[in-house]
Design an enzyme around this catalytic site. Sequence first.
Site, PDB file in Angstrom:
ATOM      1  N   ARG A  90       3.799  -0.658  -4.897  1.00  0.00           N
ATOM      2  CA  ARG A  90       3.477  -1.149  -3.556  1.00  0.00           C
ATOM      3  C   ARG A  90       2.130  -1.861  -3.499  1.00  0.00           C
ATOM      4  NH1 ARG A  90       6.952   1.903  -0.004  1.00  0.00           N
ATOM      5  NH2 ARG A  90       5.767   1.239   1.785  1.00  0.00           N
TER       6      ARG A  90
ATOM      7  N   LYS B 108       5.531  -5.030  -4.715  1.00  0.00           N
ATOM      8  CA  LYS B 108       6.998  -5.034  -4.689  1.00  0.00           C
ATOM      9  C   LYS B 108       7.550  -4.839  -3.282  1.00  0.00           C
ATOM     10  CE  LYS B 108      10.942  -3.965  -7.289  1.00  0.00           C
ATOM     11  NZ  LYS B 108      11.151  -5.411  -7.477  1.00  0.00           N
TER      12      LYS B 108
ATOM     13  N   TRP C 146      -2.747  -2.698  -1.602  1.00  0.00           N
ATOM     14  CA  TRP C 146      -2.521  -4.146  -1.704  1.00  0.00           C
ATOM     15  C   TRP C 146      -3.389  -4.743  -0.603  1.00  0.00           C
ATOM     16  CZ3 TRP C 146      -0.738  -8.206   1.325  1.00  0.00           C
ATOM     17  CH2 TRP C 146      -0.456  -9.390   0.627  1.00  0.00           C
TER      18      TRP C 146
ATOM     19  N   GLU D 184       5.539 -16.428 -10.388  1.00  0.00           N
ATOM     20  CA  GLU D 184       4.986 -15.117 -10.042  1.00  0.00           C
ATOM     21  C   GLU D 184       4.519 -14.315 -11.260  1.00  0.00           C
ATOM     22  OE1 GLU D 184       7.596 -12.638  -7.636  1.00  0.00           O
ATOM     23  OE2 GLU D 184       9.326 -13.112  -8.852  1.00  0.00           O
TER      24      GLU D 184
ATOM     25  N   CYS E 127       0.865  -1.153   0.000  1.00  0.00           N
ATOM     26  CA  CYS E 127       0.000   0.000   0.000  1.00  0.00           C
ATOM     27  C   CYS E 127       0.916   1.222   0.000  1.00  0.00           C
ATOM     28  CB  CYS E 127      -0.949   0.120   1.195  1.00  0.00           C
ATOM     29  SG  CYS E 127      -2.171  -1.180   1.277  1.00  0.00           S
TER      30      CYS E 127
ATOM     31  N   GLU F  81      14.924 -19.610  -7.429  1.00  0.00           N
ATOM     32  CA  GLU F  81      14.629 -18.299  -7.998  1.00  0.00           C
ATOM     33  C   GLU F  81      13.980 -18.444  -9.387  1.00  0.00           C
ATOM     34  OE1 GLU F  81      14.296 -15.371  -7.192  1.00  0.00           O
ATOM     35  OE2 GLU F  81      14.693 -14.079  -8.906  1.00  0.00           O
TER      36      GLU F  81
ATOM     37  N   LYS G  49      10.364 -17.000 -10.239  1.00  0.00           N
ATOM     38  CA  LYS G  49      10.128 -16.046 -11.348  1.00  0.00           C
ATOM     39  C   LYS G  49       9.010 -16.562 -12.234  1.00  0.00           C
ATOM     40  CE  LYS G  49      11.606 -13.025 -10.430  1.00  0.00           C
ATOM     41  NZ  LYS G  49      12.393 -12.813  -9.257  1.00  0.00           N
TER      42      LYS G  49
ATOM     43  N   ASN H 262      -1.409   2.442   5.513  1.00  0.00           N
ATOM     44  CA  ASN H 262      -0.570   1.330   5.081  1.00  0.00           C
ATOM     45  C   ASN H 262      -0.203   0.546   6.334  1.00  0.00           C
ATOM     46  OD1 ASN H 262       2.946   1.163   4.191  1.00  0.00           O
ATOM     47  ND2 ASN H 262       1.413  -0.388   4.006  1.00  0.00           N
ATOM     48  N   GLY H 263      -0.557  -0.735   6.363  1.00  0.00           N
ATOM     49  CA  GLY H 263      -0.237  -1.544   7.537  1.00  0.00           C
ATOM     50  C   GLY H 263      -1.429  -2.406   7.909  1.00  0.00           C
TER      51      GLY H 263
ATOM     52  N   HIS I 142      13.139 -38.068  -3.494  1.00  0.00           N
ATOM     53  CA  HIS I 142      12.525 -38.326  -2.187  1.00  0.00           C
ATOM     54  C   HIS I 142      11.080 -37.835  -2.141  1.00  0.00           C
ATOM     55  CE1 HIS I 142      16.331 -39.751  -0.707  1.00  0.00           C
ATOM     56  NE2 HIS I 142      16.910 -38.655  -1.172  1.00  0.00           N
TER      57      HIS I 142
HETATM   58  C1  G6P Z   1       8.149  -9.003  -2.459  1.00  0.00           C
HETATM   59  C2  G6P Z   1       8.616  -8.822  -3.884  1.00  0.00           C
HETATM   60  C3  G6P Z   1       9.806  -9.731  -4.159  1.00  0.00           C
HETATM   61  C4  G6P Z   1      10.903  -9.473  -3.151  1.00  0.00           C
HETATM   62  C5  G6P Z   1      10.406  -9.616  -1.723  1.00  0.00           C
HETATM   63  C6  G6P Z   1      11.424  -9.106  -0.717  1.00  0.00           C
HETATM   64  O1  G6P Z   1       7.578 -10.244  -2.307  1.00  0.00           O
HETATM   65  O2  G6P Z   1       7.569  -9.097  -4.783  1.00  0.00           O
HETATM   66  O3  G6P Z   1      10.295  -9.483  -5.470  1.00  0.00           O
HETATM   67  O4  G6P Z   1      11.945 -10.378  -3.372  1.00  0.00           O
HETATM   68  O5  G6P Z   1       9.215  -8.838  -1.528  1.00  0.00           O
HETATM   69  O6  G6P Z   1      11.565  -7.730  -0.900  1.00  0.00           O
HETATM   70  P1  G6P Z   1      12.817  -6.901  -0.463  1.00  0.00           P
HETATM   71  O7  G6P Z   1      12.507  -5.492  -0.845  1.00  0.00           O
HETATM   72  O8  G6P Z   1      12.954  -7.086   1.014  1.00  0.00           O
HETATM   73  O9  G6P Z   1      13.999  -7.449  -1.203  1.00  0.00           O
END
Ligand code: G6P
Length: 605
Positions: free
Chosen positions: A27, A600, A74, A484, A2, A477, A481, A98-99, A500
Amino acid sequence: MCGIIGITGRKFVTDRLIDGLKRLEYRGYDSSGIAVLTDGSLQRERAEGKIKNLEAKLNAANIDGQSGIAHTRWATHGVPNETNAHPHFSGRVGVVHNGIIENFLELRKELSKTREFRTETDTEVVAHLVDAALEQGDNPKDAFRKSLKQLTGAYAFGVIIDGVEDQIFCARAGSPLAIGIGEGEMYIGSDAMALTQLTNNLIYLEEGDWAILTPDSYEIFDRQDKPVTREATIISGGPAMAEKGNYRHFMLKEIYEQPETVGRTLANYIDEFRLTANIPPELDFSEFDRIVIIACGTACYAAMVAKYWFEQLGGVAVDVDIASEFRYRKPVISKNSLFIAVSQSGETADTLAALRYAKEHGTKTAALVNVMTSTMAREADIALPINAGPEIGVASTKAFTSQLTALASLALSAAVTRRALSRDAEIRLARALIETPRLIKESLLLDGQIERLAFELSSSKQAFYLGRGSQVPIAYEGALKLKEISYIHAEGYAAGELKHGPIALIEDGTPVIVLAPYDNLFEKTISNLQEVASRGAKIILITDETGAKSAGDLASYVITMPDSDSFVAPIIMTLAVQLLAYHTAVHLGTDVDQPRNLAKSVTVE
Ligand code: G6P
């Protein structure tokens, strides 16, 4: 998550609030809204979905004023519809938040006896609390102050009040908030990015602070309501908002920026002439017997790669944990440990809480961040920049490779300081790092081939990513990717672990992406590749030139990355999984830069 912004001044605010909101859209983008005071009375417009929907409504509604607040959401409490969109109103009061207000159910139960609730959000209680206090005769300052005392949880608020034309009330506890100082105007914003087009003179509120802004003044109070002075910071960077240029998406642009961004990280951490790591003197690795690295999401995978580097090169024990688990586990950390928070934004709520936990326990703390004005950078003992520049795509790419590059440099420094590495080895590893921008550039030449492959992958329902050693986190990762941004179910596994359990999921044609640079684990990874190939998996092998020659025709497809020192191979292999996920998502037509349900910067637990 947010984003909030507010302006109080003498000029109209709507256009500038919308501009600020666009900078905060990373955000959250479930809904957005704006409220202004027009001739002293509250007006608002809200819309479900992206900010462009709000803009369309504002074009028709034409509301404006000289004080206003705005929000991009969000969703946490309540579905992402227009009713639940901020600002929330009650009587004379408009709130953006926000929170998460953790005691909202309790407050709502009590307030519902006399007031009608219209939304499913936790935030609405705040509007009611302040309005109820006003009704009982409190002045606006007391109404706001007393309301704050009733809240538990995390918040950054902006509040405007009908009849109080030129004031914004704001507060911060757990979620970030900055005050911007202008000429004849004052601002609030979730971060510097929201305010750069308005001012470069910012004050970051501290935990528990609250404030009252007028066009020409600001008063800040601490948790005990004592007036306090907080230092102003002049931020650099100017008003420019990152642009996509000729790229179709920010994510693609950010993937293509990596030769430069990794180069910038290296410029900070590697002395190219002396071929040695260049680390801030206050970070003396001989002081520590353990390193604890905490992060969330992609940043945590960078931390996991770092564990291999620190342990193998420097013989120093490393614990890596996801922040949301670490902070509630009562982890044992000694004073001889170094705590490193890794975070692109420097604001992720759980990572920040973990950092504070480490500080409280007397552990030396470092924050490896992209945003140097962030809370983590300000609160850690040592702030370590990655210098990747603003990352707009929600799926992290260039921040990840810069985190890896910085962590590799720190591991090199630790190994040298702890006398675990010969000078020859140090030179070889420093040279390997210096080579990475060139190797990344070469890797980008595979874009066309990977795009064609992605077309095949886009018809799959699931995919697996396998690796060994420092490629395991790259497998995680890669899978992250893909899921997401393309919404294809994907899992990353240590190649030796698949048998396993998860191997039961392999069917004829299941894509398995195997990360196997030609290193000391290559043969073992290839054995695991054969185990899944013989069960019908369609193998996409990501290897290097030497590996491609050795693997023969075991794989359906081979992506041949340039040969590199195994030290930096995790950085190079990352390019392939980024491009594969990106093109798969583009084939599927998803919103690559703002995938569903994500944000993000995650400033709630
Ligand atoms: C969110 C983002 C990710 C990121 C993660 C940690 O989930 O979508 O891309 O890796 O937060 O964020 P930071 O800013 O702490 O790296």
